[in-house]
Design an enzyme around this catalytic site. Sequence first.
Site, PDB file in Angstrom:
ATOM      1  CG  ASP A 192      -2.213   0.871   0.874  1.00 49.33           C
ATOM      2  OD1 ASP A 192      -2.128   1.721  -0.037  1.00 49.33           O
ATOM      3  OD2 ASP A 192      -3.252   0.712   1.537  1.00 49.33           O
TER       4      ASP A 192
HETATM    5  C1  BGC Z   1      -5.002   3.330   0.025  1.00 48.61           C
HETATM    6  C2  BGC Z   1      -5.169   2.325  -1.089  1.00 48.61           C
HETATM    7  C3  BGC Z   1      -5.015   3.005  -2.424  1.00 48.61           C
HETATM    8  C4  BGC Z   1      -3.689   3.729  -2.484  1.00 48.61           C
HETATM    9  C5  BGC Z   1      -3.425   4.406  -3.812  1.00 48.61           C
HETATM   10  C6  BGC Z   1      -3.754   4.179  -0.151  1.00 48.61           C
HETATM   11  O1  BGC Z   1      -3.706   5.214   0.772  1.00 48.61           O
HETATM   12  O2  BGC Z   1      -4.977   2.652   1.256  1.00 48.61           O
HETATM   13  O3  BGC Z   1      -6.409   1.704  -0.984  1.00 48.61           O
HETATM   14  O4  BGC Z   1      -5.137   2.076  -3.451  1.00 48.61           O
HETATM   15  O5  BGC Z   1      -3.665   4.697  -1.459  1.00 48.61           O
HETATM   16  O6  BGC Z   1      -4.252   5.468  -4.038  1.00 48.61           O
END
Ligand code: BGC
Length: 735
Positions: free
Chosen positions: A295
């Site tokens: 993530d």
């Molecule tokens: C979130 C993810 C997301 C990623 C990219 C993160 O902060 O937890 O779900 O896909 O950002 O935008």
Amino acid sequence: MNLQEKYNNPITNEKINKLLDEMTIDEKIGQLNQVGPSPVGGFEISLKELDKMLKSGRISQQEYENSVRGMYSDLREEEVRQGKIGSFLGVKGVDKCNKLQHIAVDESRLGIPLLIGLDIVHGYRTIFPIPLAESCCWDEDMFEKTSSIAAKETAASGINWTFAPMIDVARDARWGRIAEGAGEDTYLTSCFAKAKVRGFQGNELSNPEKIISCAKHFVAYGAAIGGRDYNTADVSLQTVFETYLPPFEAAVNEGAASIMSSFNDLNGVPCTTNSFLFQEILRKNWKFNGLVVSDAGAIGECVNHGTASDKKDAAYQALKAGIDIDMNSSSFSDNIKLLLEQGKITIDDIDRAVSNVLRIKIESGLFENPYTDEALGEKLYLCEEHKSLARDSARKSIVLLKNDGVLPLEKNIKIAVVGELANMRLEMLGTWRGMGCEQETVSLIDGLRENGINFVFEPCCSVDGFFDKEKLLTVIKDVDIVIAAVGEYQNMSGEAASLRNIDLHGRQNEMLKAIFDEGKKLITVLFNGRPLAITEAVNNSNAVVEAWQLGSQAGNAICDVIFGDYNPSGRLTTTFPNNSGECPIYYNHVSTGRPTSEIKHSCKYMDSPLTPLFPFGFGLSYTDYQYDNLVLSKAKDEISVSVDVRNIGSVEGTETVQVYVKDCVASRTRPVRELKAFKKVTLKPSELKTVKMVVPKDSLMFYDANMKKVFETGDFEFFVGHDSTAVLSKIVTID
Ligand code: BGC
């Protein structure tokens, strides 16, 4: 052959090996490096800042749109040219995507195309209901169709990878990200996961209308203690395996080409560096052949978790555990070479990750087809077909929570509409709204106008505390029927939007009470990204329509339901508590020694009702259904369930027939009941249909005290009916 097997084929592997032979160590590390479009700030932070600026009126809608499109820096182009970046997140605009692909393909030494990812969670330009809302359709075909259209629009924008579906089972309404998934049930979330993967990816990853899906967040992110986003998850392994993992297994079996690890630590180990999750479960047990991405920034955050001494240590642990791509923390790009030189990792560790990235690039047809026709999108975005699906999915997501007979309304009456949310288009789009924008969204007011309804509107009350009672009394004075739009702003749910108090905010209850006190018929329409504690609102209303955040066609969909052009069929996929203090509350909790009852020494709160405000599976219709004649029959590997369902009202309706099972006696405590099957059936007035469903015996297995998956013979009680409180039941003994 399933998609996972297909990814790992000899021709692809040969191509991968050939590329690996040609790549320098820097080029290999580049493939593991995912970045945002601008080296300054990063996509997430900027977008949030922009949102705030828009909301506070500091910038106009137009300035907002321009800024979103402009969040891109030339500096990144040079890094692509040098092979230092293998994938992007957050690039917007087909021209930019094509430009970057041209640089990667034509100007970098090896010409490896880029993965370009974005969170297309419920639509690109045509925005469908937020997943929590859409899950209330209980309709796998619909789940698949909406993600298929989302994929088509996304592919036309040059994006080839979505960070969806989000399939975290969520049992705590305080957790803002409950909005992004399919609710509290594992079986329903698994059905949702499969359908979404099918819709995004199809049978051929190389189909130009499809995009790569990414099942997230692996795993138990929804178990954040207290519902506080990013908080630790401390869950028994049995619960991890029985509740949180199955949707991911379902997504993998359906061919999900990528998985995103979650921010949280699970029982003490950050998921980002959890080799058991990636190596044992994902690769060994489930035979996953796709790629694993961290993530955003999560590798670097292992330093904050206190399990890595610095980002180099974090990079080491994450790579060794099984992460292939570092999303936006530069831990891999800054440290992997050093780690190799110091002998902490081997070239095989790096090649494993690079191979996984290249495999998906090859399988998705990117090498043959890296560019996107720039004229395509404008023909597709919000075309009539897409809009009509947005409207249909939205009206099917609406859940009618209360109706004393006031609904459906006649179209020729005069009504008053109050509550600022009725006129806020952007708020209809919910969290992760892709490129959905205000001008292309139908608010409740727009919908009433488009449907030729005679109404007066005054906001009178905001979500966050403004209430003008005098204005309210004036505007409702000459009407019998009032529609009040209340709930949450879209940024009150989603990521980093946990709440300790899920009551209606501000003075919204006060407004509803004032309308009730005037003796007007009150229809409350709720806009929210989570279950809310709405006891007072329900008591003061003649009807309550749960309209979530329904996307581009929200206003039209609500009108379809309110005026009876569509008979509501949505069913809740989360339990609604009576008050915030009951969270977490979910229907499939295990049996306790002192089941909830009137008795003092039983499992309950002294100051709360014994049952939730609305149970899982609940939802009203303009007709009623009667259940009868439940028959269970055993075959070797399954139990067949048959039940007669009759429409006993005067209009056609669609019922969701639900099957719950209770394991009567087992070696571990088991849920009081669990959803095991469901089927939708449409019935004309007085029509009766015999509905047949199947519950596989396998689905009655569980993990014993030693974490062995077992089936224990004995009695199982099957409950069939309208929601999770269904009483029609039969017991069957299964050996
Ligand atoms: C979130 C993810 C997301 C990623 C990219 C993160 O902060 O937890 O779900 O896909 O950002 O935008």
